[in-house]
Write an enzyme that holds these catalytic residues in place. Structure first.
Site, PDB file in Angstrom:
ATOM      1  N   TYR A 193       0.847  -1.189   0.000  1.00 30.66           N
ATOM      2  CA  TYR A 193       0.000   0.000   0.000  1.00 30.66           C
ATOM      3  C   TYR A 193       0.890   1.249   0.000  1.00 30.66           C
ATOM      4  O   TYR A 193       1.304   1.748   1.053  1.00 30.66           O
ATOM      5  CB  TYR A 193      -0.930   0.015   1.211  1.00 30.66           C
TER       6      TYR A 193
ATOM      7  N   PRO B  62     -14.897  -6.122   2.203  1.00 31.05           N
ATOM      8  CA  PRO B  62     -16.033  -6.676   2.952  1.00 31.05           C
ATOM      9  C   PRO B  62     -17.384  -6.117   2.542  1.00 31.05           C
ATOM     10  O   PRO B  62     -18.408  -6.724   2.837  1.00 31.05           O
ATOM     11  CB  PRO B  62     -15.704  -6.301   4.404  1.00 31.05           C
TER      12      PRO B  62
ATOM     13  N   GLY C  68     -18.487  -0.877  -1.575  1.00 29.37           N
ATOM     14  CA  GLY C  68     -19.534   0.096  -1.291  1.00 29.37           C
ATOM     15  C   GLY C  68     -20.765  -0.021  -2.166  1.00 29.37           C
ATOM     16  O   GLY C  68     -21.627   0.845  -2.153  1.00 29.37           O
TER      17      GLY C  68
END
Length: 276
Positions: A57, A204, A208
């Site tokens: 990242y 998860p 969105g």
């Protein structure tokens, strides 16, 4: 339905089950950086005790940012990071890096960036297909025995790979893609449940889009006066006691929305509808 609010990773590191994925904190401007620092700090203010990052990242930038935002860290905060991938200018922009010497270097680099003496949870971002699994995990086991790592986890593995890994070293966590609309890794979750291994679903909330992709999620959200994202996270928390969702965002408003999910209570009937 009520679900446990905490989980002990590796039987030792007690964390709030609803954590924070820091992947999106990759600022391009000074203004962005100030916002990202504020998001990380707000997550801790709101009671997050598990933050997930990785060398990949921002190629170390995300770890640097978390250290700038949060060091010295609260005693109960676990920052989990990942190694096993290096930056390249070819192809997808990354390559596997599972050679033992390289893994050692990556762990030392992460310790410096995070300003830590010990990484509570160190996850192997990807298994390197060109390096024997015992060599990769043996290197991490040695680092654990030396005190540089507390617990070892894996990412993007199958149930068979998890079993092979557990034959080499204790595995405390698995981080695979998983949400109500994408349950490819259900066998891995089942294996984690049986062994008491933390399961950290990445993506998860289906980026969105839960409300747009599933009318049932949207319907339950309307019934509960919650958002589709909150319903999705509530389902994950109810679905298995070993699931530790790590939704990520670079917005304080979205962060607060996400963390509000652990107050959403699904009825058994609503949970069954979402399961279906």
């Amino acid at each position: 339905m009520t679900a446990p609010t905490t989980f002990r990773i590796g039987g030792e590191l007690e964390v709030r089950r609803l954590g924070f994925g820091a992947m999106h904190l990759r600022p391009e401007t000074a203004e962005d950086r100030a916002t990202c620092l504020a998001v990380a700090r707000r997550a801790v203010e709101l009671g997050v005790t598990l933050i997930d990052t990785a060398h990949m990242y921002g190629w170390g930038g995300n770890e640097d940012l978390l250290a700038e935002a949060l060091h010295p860290y609260p005693e109960d905060l676990v920052i989990a990071t990942k190694v096993g991938i290096r930056h390249t200018t070819d192809g997808e922009g990354w390559r596997h890096a599972g050679e033992p010497a390289d893994l050692r270097d990556q762990v030392d680099e992460a310790l410096l960036r995070l300003r830590l003496d010990r990484i509570g949870l160190l996850q192997l971002h990807r298994l390197d297909p060109d390096v024997p699994l015992p060599d990769q995990l043996g290197a991490l086991r040695d680092l654990r025995d030396e005190g540089k790592i507390g617990h070892i986890g894996l990412s993007e593995v199958t149930a068979a790979e998890l079993a092979d890994a557990r034959a080499v070293v204790d595995i405390a966590s698995v981080q695979n893609r998983y949400n109500p609309l994408d349950r490819e890794h259900e066998p891995v979750l089942a294996a984690c449940e049986e062994a008491g291994i933390a399961f950290l679903p990445w993506r998860p909330v289906a980026a969105g889009q839960s409300g747009g992709r599933s009318s049932e999620i949207a319907a339950v959200a309307g019934e509960l006066d919650a958002t589709p994202t909150q319903v999705t996270l509530a389902w994950l928390l109810a679905h298995s006691p070993v699931i530790l969702p790590i939704p990520g965002t670079a917005s304080i408003a979205h962060l607060e929305e996400n963390l509000g999910a652990d107050t959403v209570r699904l009825t058994p009937e609503q949970y069954a509808r979402l399961n279906a």
